[in-house]
Design an enzyme around this catalytic site. Sequence first.
Site, PDB file in Angstrom:
ATOM      1  N   LYS A 158       0.830  -1.216   0.000  1.00 28.40           N
ATOM      2  CA  LYS A 158       0.000   0.000   0.000  1.00 28.40           C
ATOM      3  C   LYS A 158       0.865   1.268   0.000  1.00 28.40           C
ATOM      4  O   LYS A 158       0.613   2.188  -0.750  1.00 28.40           O
ATOM      5  CB  LYS A 158      -0.921   0.043   1.230  1.00 28.40           C
ATOM      6  CG  LYS A 158      -1.968  -1.028   1.266  1.00 28.40           C
ATOM      7  CD  LYS A 158      -2.950  -0.803   2.392  1.00 28.40           C
ATOM      8  CE  LYS A 158      -2.348  -0.863   3.784  1.00 28.40           C
ATOM      9  NZ  LYS A 158      -1.801  -2.162   4.182  1.00 28.40           N
ATOM     10  N   ARG A 207      -9.238   1.296   8.895  1.00 23.21           N
ATOM     11  CA  ARG A 207      -8.883  -0.083   9.204  1.00 23.21           C
ATOM     12  C   ARG A 207      -9.975  -0.762  10.024  1.00 23.21           C
ATOM     13  O   ARG A 207      -9.823  -1.940  10.362  1.00 23.21           O
ATOM     14  CB  ARG A 207      -7.572  -0.123   9.982  1.00 23.21           C
ATOM     15  CG  ARG A 207      -6.344  -0.332   9.104  1.00 23.21           C
ATOM     16  CD  ARG A 207      -5.137  -0.161   9.985  1.00 23.21           C
ATOM     17  NE  ARG A 207      -3.985  -0.896   9.585  1.00 23.21           N
ATOM     18  CZ  ARG A 207      -2.833  -0.324   9.189  1.00 23.21           C
ATOM     19  NH1 ARG A 207      -2.741   0.972   9.091  1.00 23.21           N
ATOM     20  NH2 ARG A 207      -1.795  -1.064   8.904  1.00 23.21           N
ATOM     21  N   ARG A 230      11.558  -6.482   3.882  1.00 22.56           N
ATOM     22  CA  ARG A 230      11.401  -5.026   3.873  1.00 22.56           C
ATOM     23  C   ARG A 230      12.434  -4.370   4.797  1.00 22.56           C
ATOM     24  O   ARG A 230      12.718  -4.873   5.878  1.00 22.56           O
ATOM     25  CB  ARG A 230       9.985  -4.692   4.357  1.00 22.56           C
ATOM     26  CG  ARG A 230       9.707  -3.221   4.439  1.00 22.56           C
ATOM     27  CD  ARG A 230       8.264  -2.918   4.234  1.00 22.56           C
ATOM     28  NE  ARG A 230       7.481  -3.020   5.464  1.00 22.56           N
ATOM     29  CZ  ARG A 230       6.192  -2.720   5.523  1.00 22.56           C
ATOM     30  NH1 ARG A 230       5.536  -2.364   4.437  1.00 22.56           N
ATOM     31  NH2 ARG A 230       5.543  -2.831   6.650  1.00 22.56           N
ATOM     32  N   ARG A 257      11.799  -2.613  10.642  1.00 23.91           N
ATOM     33  CA  ARG A 257      10.870  -1.941  11.566  1.00 23.91           C
ATOM     34  C   ARG A 257      10.494  -2.893  12.687  1.00 23.91           C
ATOM     35  O   ARG A 257      10.321  -4.089  12.453  1.00 23.91           O
ATOM     36  CB  ARG A 257       9.605  -1.571  10.789  1.00 23.91           C
ATOM     37  CG  ARG A 257       9.391  -0.096  10.647  1.00 23.91           C
ATOM     38  CD  ARG A 257       8.360   0.222   9.623  1.00 23.91           C
ATOM     39  NE  ARG A 257       7.058  -0.376   9.886  1.00 23.91           N
ATOM     40  CZ  ARG A 257       6.022  -0.222   9.079  1.00 23.91           C
ATOM     41  NH1 ARG A 257       6.131   0.487   7.977  1.00 23.91           N
ATOM     42  NH2 ARG A 257       4.870  -0.770   9.350  1.00 23.91           N
ATOM     43  N   ARG A 260      -0.287  -8.514  13.205  1.00 25.18           N
ATOM     44  CA  ARG A 260      -0.855  -7.532  12.267  1.00 25.18           C
ATOM     45  C   ARG A 260      -1.739  -8.215  11.226  1.00 25.18           C
ATOM     46  O   ARG A 260      -2.781  -7.688  10.839  1.00 25.18           O
ATOM     47  CB  ARG A 260       0.279  -6.753  11.585  1.00 25.18           C
ATOM     48  CG  ARG A 260       0.982  -5.823  12.556  1.00 25.18           C
ATOM     49  CD  ARG A 260       2.287  -5.323  12.002  1.00 25.18           C
ATOM     50  NE  ARG A 260       2.101  -4.493  10.835  1.00 25.18           N
ATOM     51  CZ  ARG A 260       3.015  -4.329   9.884  1.00 25.18           C
ATOM     52  NH1 ARG A 260       4.171  -4.948   9.970  1.00 25.18           N
ATOM     53  NH2 ARG A 260       2.781  -3.543   8.877  1.00 25.18           N
TER      54      ARG A 260
HETATM   55  P1  AMP Z   1       1.237   0.891   8.697  1.00 19.32           P
HETATM   56  O1  AMP Z   1       2.480   1.658   8.433  1.00 19.32           O
HETATM   57  O2  AMP Z   1       0.048   1.391   7.909  1.00 19.32           O
HETATM   58  O3  AMP Z   1       1.428  -0.603   8.550  1.00 19.32           O
HETATM   59  O4  AMP Z   1       0.835   1.152  10.238  1.00 19.32           O
HETATM   60  C1  AMP Z   1       1.736   0.842  11.279  1.00 19.32           C
HETATM   61  C2  AMP Z   1       0.975   0.734  12.587  1.00 19.32           C
HETATM   62  O5  AMP Z   1       0.326   1.984  12.894  1.00 19.32           O
HETATM   63  C3  AMP Z   1      -0.151  -0.291  12.606  1.00 19.32           C
HETATM   64  O6  AMP Z   1       0.312  -1.608  12.873  1.00 19.32           O
HETATM   65  C4  AMP Z   1      -1.016   0.260  13.752  1.00 19.32           C
HETATM   66  O7  AMP Z   1      -0.446  -0.006  15.020  1.00 19.32           O
HETATM   67  C5  AMP Z   1      -0.920   1.764  13.511  1.00 19.32           C
HETATM   68  N1  AMP Z   1      -1.976   2.237  12.581  1.00 19.32           N
HETATM   69  C6  AMP Z   1      -1.800   2.807  11.355  1.00 19.32           C
HETATM   70  N2  AMP Z   1      -2.987   3.138  10.818  1.00 19.32           N
HETATM   71  C7  AMP Z   1      -3.939   2.754  11.700  1.00 19.32           C
HETATM   72  C8  AMP Z   1      -5.366   2.806  11.700  1.00 19.32           C
HETATM   73  N3  AMP Z   1      -6.056   3.303  10.660  1.00 19.32           N
HETATM   74  N4  AMP Z   1      -6.009   2.317  12.790  1.00 19.32           N
HETATM   75  C9  AMP Z   1      -5.340   1.832  13.847  1.00 19.32           C
HETATM   76  N5  AMP Z   1      -4.004   1.721  13.899  1.00 19.32           N
HETATM   77  C10 AMP Z   1      -3.288   2.187  12.837  1.00 19.32           C
END
Ligand code: AMP
Length: 230
Positions: free
Chosen positions: A16, A93, A132, A167, A178
């Site tokens: 994404k 989400r 990654r 990360r 996740r």
């Molecule tokens: P990402 O970089 O989009 O994979 O997001 C990393 C982390 O940020 C996720 O594993 C969640 O802990 C938090 N996070 C990001 N976006 C959301 C969302 N829309 N709702 C809840 N947690 C989020």
Amino acid sequence: MSDKRYVLLGPPGAGKGTQAEKLCGELKIPHLATGDLLRAAVANQTPVGLEVKPFMESGRLVPDEVVINVLMEAIETAKKKKLSGYVLDGFPRTFRQAEALEKVLKKRKEKIDLVILIDTPDEVIQERLSTRRSCPDPLCGAVYNIKSKPPKKANVCDLCGKQLVIRSDDQPETIRVRQKQYWHDTAPLVDFYERRGNLCHVPGDGSLEEVAELILQAAQTGIRRKAPRK
Ligand code: AMP
């Protein structure tokens, strides 16, 4: 510059972030990624950052009200710069987030024009997440893949020269949390947007360029492809 609003949906590791960046570059619209916004808050030790840190480190979703506020603020900031189109990456989400977004947009007589689901098999995701590498600098945040998008110099960020890291939420155990969270909370949004009639399926197992081309086609034509028959 496009004034359309897009959501990129897909499991962690579907690409994404990378695809949203490419699409935003093509359409010249902002990329609003809640993961990036939250990581910046953690790095800057803001009150929001301190609150969400334990959730993010363990791979859990941060509470809806916190992330909804963070996203709405980012939309407002874009709007002040007269940018009404954008790509949302990592939001919504959960149902609550999707409903909150819909409510705010409705009030302004706006809508999400297209939700693009990057359909990616689990095996491909596992492989992508384990290869990654990310730039730890929150102001940079560049993302690489040692197989499909390696940095020019091994383990060094092309953009800012920092040493790349895995990360903390890309560790195998956290990846499992996740993924589980995605299937439990986020995957039901596919039906939600399918019912709204604005969902498009794009197969995510091709090369980065192939998937980018399909996403761009979908965004430009608005053609809503249905899920392939299994
Ligand atoms: P990402 O970089 O989009 O994979 O997001 C990393 C982390 O940020 C996720 O594993 C969640 O802990 C938090 N996070 C990001 N976006 C959301 C969302 N829309 N709702 C809840 N947690 C989020």
